[in-house]
Write a protein that holds these residues in place. Sequence first.
Motif, PDB file in Angstrom:
ATOM      1  N   LYS A   5       0.833  -1.205   0.000  1.00 11.37           N
ATOM      2  CA  LYS A   5       0.000   0.000   0.000  1.00 11.37           C
ATOM      3  C   LYS A   5       0.870   1.259   0.000  1.00 11.37           C
ATOM      4  O   LYS A   5       0.638   2.197  -0.762  1.00 11.37           O
ATOM      5  N   TRP A   6       1.907   1.267   0.844  1.00 12.58           N
ATOM      6  CA  TRP A   6       2.800   2.420   0.901  1.00 12.58           C
ATOM      7  C   TRP A   6       3.596   2.595  -0.396  1.00 12.58           C
ATOM      8  O   TRP A   6       3.865   3.720  -0.812  1.00 12.58           O
ATOM      9  N   LYS A   7       3.966   1.495  -1.028  1.00 17.80           N
ATOM     10  CA  LYS A   7       4.665   1.587  -2.319  1.00 17.80           C
ATOM     11  C   LYS A   7       3.793   2.275  -3.354  1.00 17.80           C
ATOM     12  O   LYS A   7       4.261   3.140  -4.102  1.00 17.80           O
ATOM     13  N   ARG A   8       2.523   1.894  -3.415  1.00 13.66           N
ATOM     14  CA  ARG A   8       1.597   2.510  -4.374  1.00 13.66           C
ATOM     15  C   ARG A   8       1.430   3.996  -4.108  1.00 13.66           C
ATOM     16  O   ARG A   8       1.420   4.807  -5.030  1.00 13.66           O
ATOM     17  N   ILE A   9       1.308   4.348  -2.832  1.00 13.98           N
ATOM     18  CA  ILE A   9       1.164   5.763  -2.479  1.00 13.98           C
ATOM     19  C   ILE A   9       2.413   6.541  -2.879  1.00 13.98           C
ATOM     20  O   ILE A   9       2.327   7.628  -3.463  1.00 13.98           O
ATOM     21  N   MET A  10       3.581   6.003  -2.595  1.00  8.15           N
ATOM     22  CA  MET A  10       4.832   6.697  -2.925  1.00  8.15           C
ATOM     23  C   MET A  10       5.044   6.812  -4.427  1.00  8.15           C
ATOM     24  O   MET A  10       5.542   7.828  -4.911  1.00  8.15           O
ATOM     25  N   ILE A  11       4.664   5.801  -5.175  1.00  5.53           N
ATOM     26  CA  ILE A  11       4.778   5.867  -6.638  1.00  5.53           C
ATOM     27  C   ILE A  11       3.852   6.943  -7.187  1.00  5.53           C
ATOM     28  O   ILE A  11       4.243   7.728  -8.070  1.00  5.53           O
ATOM     29  N   ALA A  12       2.630   7.018  -6.664  1.00  3.26           N
ATOM     30  CA  ALA A  12       1.684   8.049  -7.113  1.00  3.26           C
ATOM     31  C   ALA A  12       2.210   9.444  -6.794  1.00  3.26           C
ATOM     32  O   ALA A  12       2.165  10.342  -7.644  1.00  3.26           O
ATOM     33  N   LEU A  13       2.729   9.637  -5.586  1.00  5.70           N
ATOM     34  CA  LEU A  13       3.289  10.939  -5.220  1.00  5.70           C
ATOM     35  C   LEU A  13       4.513  11.283  -6.066  1.00  5.70           C
ATOM     36  O   LEU A  13       4.700  12.441  -6.462  1.00  5.70           O
ATOM     37  N   SER A  14       5.327  10.295  -6.361  1.00  2.40           N
ATOM     38  CA  SER A  14       6.506  10.527  -7.204  1.00  2.40           C
ATOM     39  C   SER A  14       6.105  10.975  -8.606  1.00  2.40           C
ATOM     40  O   SER A  14       6.717  11.878  -9.176  1.00  2.40           O
ATOM     41  N   CYS A  15       5.076  10.345  -9.139  1.00  4.85           N
ATOM     42  CA  CYS A  15       4.595  10.731 -10.472  1.00  4.85           C
ATOM     43  C   CYS A  15       4.074  12.161 -10.471  1.00  4.85           C
ATOM     44  O   CYS A  15       4.328  12.931 -11.404  1.00  4.85           O
ATOM     45  N   ILE A  16       3.363  12.545  -9.424  1.00 12.15           N
ATOM     46  CA  ILE A  16       2.857  13.914  -9.319  1.00 12.15           C
ATOM     47  C   ILE A  16       4.011  14.907  -9.254  1.00 12.15           C
ATOM     48  O   ILE A  16       3.999  15.946  -9.921  1.00 12.15           O
ATOM     49  N   VAL A  17       5.041  14.584  -8.483  1.00 11.17           N
ATOM     50  CA  VAL A  17       6.210  15.467  -8.368  1.00 11.17           C
ATOM     51  C   VAL A  17       6.917  15.601  -9.713  1.00 11.17           C
ATOM     52  O   VAL A  17       7.302  16.706 -10.116  1.00 11.17           O
ATOM     53  N   VAL A  18       7.055  14.523 -10.443  1.00 10.75           N
ATOM     54  CA  VAL A  18       7.724  14.569 -11.748  1.00 10.75           C
ATOM     55  C   VAL A  18       6.936  15.443 -12.717  1.00 10.75           C
ATOM     56  O   VAL A  18       7.504  16.305 -13.404  1.00 10.75           O
ATOM     57  N   VAL A  19       5.636  15.264 -12.776  1.00 10.30           N
ATOM     58  CA  VAL A  19       4.811  16.053 -13.699  1.00 10.30           C
ATOM     59  C   VAL A  19       4.873  17.529 -13.336  1.00 10.30           C
ATOM     60  O   VAL A  19       5.050  18.389 -14.214  1.00 10.30           O
ATOM     61  N   CYS A  20       4.754  17.862 -12.066  1.00 14.32           N
ATOM     62  CA  CYS A  20       4.816  19.266 -11.643  1.00 14.32           C
ATOM     63  C   CYS A  20       6.186  19.882 -11.918  1.00 14.32           C
ATOM     64  O   CYS A  20       6.278  21.039 -12.331  1.00 14.32           O
ATOM     65  N   THR A  21       7.246  19.121 -11.708  1.00 13.00           N
ATOM     66  CA  THR A  21       8.593  19.622 -11.954  1.00 13.00           C
ATOM     67  C   THR A  21       8.823  19.889 -13.437  1.00 13.00           C
ATOM     68  O   THR A  21       9.362  20.935 -13.817  1.00 13.00           O
ATOM     69  N   VAL A  22       8.397  18.978 -14.279  1.00 12.13           N
ATOM     70  CA  VAL A  22       8.554  19.171 -15.725  1.00 12.13           C
ATOM     71  C   VAL A  22       7.763  20.391 -16.178  1.00 12.13           C
ATOM     72  O   VAL A  22       8.249  21.201 -16.966  1.00 12.13           O
ATOM     73  N   TYR A  23       6.567  20.559 -15.662  1.00 11.86           N
ATOM     74  CA  TYR A  23       5.747  21.718 -16.029  1.00 11.86           C
ATOM     75  C   TYR A  23       6.417  23.014 -15.571  1.00 11.86           C
ATOM     76  O   TYR A  23       6.514  23.966 -16.339  1.00 11.86           O
ATOM     77  N   ALA A  24       6.899  23.040 -14.329  1.00 12.60           N
ATOM     78  CA  ALA A  24       7.535  24.248 -13.800  1.00 12.60           C
ATOM     79  C   ALA A  24       8.818  24.594 -14.560  1.00 12.60           C
ATOM     80  O   ALA A  24       9.107  25.769 -14.788  1.00 12.60           O
ATOM     81  N   LEU A  25       9.577  23.597 -14.968  1.00 15.69           N
ATOM     82  CA  LEU A  25      10.815  23.864 -15.696  1.00 15.69           C
ATOM     83  C   LEU A  25      10.564  24.272 -17.142  1.00 15.69           C
ATOM     84  O   LEU A  25      11.399  24.916 -17.764  1.00 15.69           O
ATOM     85  N   SER A  26       9.412  23.902 -17.693  1.00 15.34           N
ATOM     86  CA  SER A  26       9.129  24.267 -19.079  1.00 15.34           C
ATOM     87  C   SER A  26       8.614  25.697 -19.198  1.00 15.34           C
ATOM     88  O   SER A  26       8.704  26.299 -20.265  1.00 15.34           O
ATOM     89  N   LEU A  27       8.106  26.287 -18.122  1.00  9.97           N
ATOM     90  CA  LEU A  27       7.588  27.658 -18.177  1.00  9.97           C
ATOM     91  C   LEU A  27       8.654  28.683 -18.551  1.00  9.97           C
ATOM     92  O   LEU A  27       8.431  29.498 -19.443  1.00  9.97           O
ATOM     93  N   PRO A  28       9.825  28.700 -17.912  1.00  9.31           N
ATOM     94  CA  PRO A  28      10.838  29.680 -18.317  1.00  9.31           C
ATOM     95  C   PRO A  28      11.316  29.465 -19.749  1.00  9.31           C
ATOM     96  O   PRO A  28      11.685  30.406 -20.429  1.00  9.31           O
ATOM     97  N   ALA A  29      11.289  28.258 -20.218  1.00 12.27           N
ATOM     98  CA  ALA A  29      11.753  27.973 -21.573  1.00 12.27           C
ATOM     99  C   ALA A  29      10.819  28.573 -22.620  1.00 12.27           C
ATOM    100  O   ALA A  29      11.237  28.859 -23.737  1.00 12.27           O
ATOM    101  N   GLN A  30       9.578  28.811 -22.279  1.00 18.31           N
ATOM    102  CA  GLN A  30       8.639  29.402 -23.227  1.00 18.31           C
ATOM    103  C   GLN A  30       9.038  30.829 -23.570  1.00 18.31           C
ATOM    104  O   GLN A  30       8.868  31.275 -24.692  1.00 18.31           O
ATOM    105  N   THR A  31       9.584  31.566 -22.605  1.00 21.42           N
ATOM    106  CA  THR A  31      10.002  32.937 -22.891  1.00 21.42           C
ATOM    107  C   THR A  31      11.283  32.972 -23.707  1.00 21.42           C
ATOM    108  O   THR A  31      11.604  33.990 -24.301  1.00 21.42           O
ATOM    109  N   LEU A  32      12.022  31.881 -23.744  1.00 20.93           N
ATOM    110  CA  LEU A  32      13.249  31.850 -24.532  1.00 20.93           C
ATOM    111  C   LEU A  32      12.959  31.765 -26.026  1.00 20.93           C
ATOM    112  O   LEU A  32      13.857  31.936 -26.838  1.00 20.93           O
ATOM    113  N   ALA A  33      11.717  31.506 -26.393  1.00 22.78           N
ATOM    114  CA  ALA A  33      11.365  31.427 -27.802  1.00 22.78           C
ATOM    115  C   ALA A  33      11.488  32.798 -28.456  1.00 22.78           C
ATOM    116  O   ALA A  33      11.734  32.907 -29.646  1.00 22.78           O
ATOM    117  N   CYS A  34      11.320  33.841 -27.686  1.00 23.47           N
ATOM    118  CA  CYS A  34      11.436  35.209 -28.200  1.00 23.47           C
ATOM    119  C   CYS A  34      12.900  35.642 -28.084  1.00 23.47           C
ATOM    120  O   CYS A  34      13.530  35.492 -27.042  1.00 23.47           O
TER     121      CYS A  34
END
Length: 79
Positions: free
Chosen positions: A17-46
Amino acid sequence: MQEYLRRLLKDKAHLRKWKRIMIALSCIVVVCTVYALSLPAQTLACDKEEHTHTAECYDENNELICEKEEHTHTDDCNK
């Protein structure tokens, strides 16, 4: 012996049960981190630097002395 096996199976289910919870939380952290890191890159297009003329950009005669072009990033910059 049966009590030991019951406790062992209970601990194993608890660990699963704890493994499943930790995997779910890890996936959420990865998605949020990728999203946050892609935001500054959008301004580099200009290729222009964002700049707004302030009082420091003008001399005593109210003439523009700043060499930077006034620019604000908009959705057009990302295209």
